[in-house]
Write a protein that holds these residues in place. Structure first.
Motif, PDB file in Angstrom:
ATOM      1  N   THR A 198       0.830  -1.119  -0.035  1.00  0.00           N
ATOM      2  CA  THR A 198       0.443  -0.193   0.277  1.00  0.00           C
ATOM      3  C   THR A 198       0.429   1.084  -0.405  1.00  0.00           C
ATOM      4  N   GLU A 199      -0.102   2.490  -0.134  1.00  0.00           N
ATOM      5  CA  GLU A 199       1.274   3.983  -0.191  1.00  0.00           C
ATOM      6  C   GLU A 199       1.901   4.006   1.138  1.00  0.00           C
ATOM      7  N   THR A 200       1.303   3.683   1.546  1.00  0.00           N
ATOM      8  CA  THR A 200       0.735   3.929   3.198  1.00  0.00           C
ATOM      9  C   THR A 200       2.042   3.210   3.781  1.00  0.00           C
ATOM     10  N   ALA A 204       5.584   4.530   1.953  1.00  0.00           N
ATOM     11  CA  ALA A 204       5.948   5.733   3.141  1.00  0.00           C
ATOM     12  C   ALA A 204       6.140   4.874   4.385  1.00  0.00           C
TER      13      ALA A 204
END
Length: 191
Positions: free
Chosen positions: A142-144, A147
């Protein structure tokens, strides 16, 4: 020379003369690994110069990763200067681990030991395995999560740079997933 000696001799012939060059294999680290840790034999990684296994601290029962690096390279007719370079690289890796001890994203160095054949580096066991293998196994992140991982990688690079350590190559292969969503950097790439 006895087999247990910590100095190896190599003969070099220069224009009709024979000279003996020696390499000091003893690095000055403690020789008491088995007094403090029990070896489980569980292999968690392999490299060009050694093996990473799990050890258990006798006093606490805590598991650690044990990186065992052979002192002698298995290369026929290797020059003593190459052996010294290999041993210096091991010493540099240990120095980097000591410098980065206590930083956020670098596997914690527990101790350094040696025997006649190898140098043993005991460090934090990052149970999540290699980040790249996790991505390959579980698919896209996921993007989270990306990051979170990128923040950890950039913090590790900043930590290296604050100690004037140049990180030669940053890649997923240099990152181990911790049991929480952070990374443990492999110090071998911070040299």
């Amino acid at each position: 020379m006895p087999a247990s000696s910590s100095t190896a001799s190599h003969w070099r012939i220069d224009a009709g003369t024979t000279q003996q060059a020696s390499v000091a294999y003893d690095r000055g680290y403690e020789r008491t690994l088995d007094d403090y840790f029990e070896r489980t034999g569980v292999v968690i990684g392999k490299g060009g110069f050694g093996l990473v296994t799990v050890v258990v601290e006798r006093a606490t029962g805590q598991q650690y990763a044990l990186k065992t690096i052979k002192k002698r390279l298995n290369v026929p007719n290797i020059a003593p200067v190459k052996i010294e370079q290999h041993l210096s690289n091991i010493d540099r890796e240990i120095k980097v681990l000591k410098l980065l001890r206590g930083t956020l994203s670098v596997a914690l160095l527990k101790g350094v030991y040696e025997d006649d054949e190898s140098v043993h580096i005991v460090m934090e066991y990052c149970r999540g395995g290699e980040l790249y293998a996790n991505i390959s196994k579980h698919g896209a992140l996921t993007e989270t999560k990306v990051a979170t991982y990128m923040r950890s990688v950039l913090q590790t690079l900043a930590q290296c740079h604050s100690h004037r350590i140049l990180h030669r190559a940053s890649s997923f292969a240099d990152s181990l997933a911790h049991s929480n969503p952070t990374l443990c950097a492999r110090a071998t790439s911070c040299c």
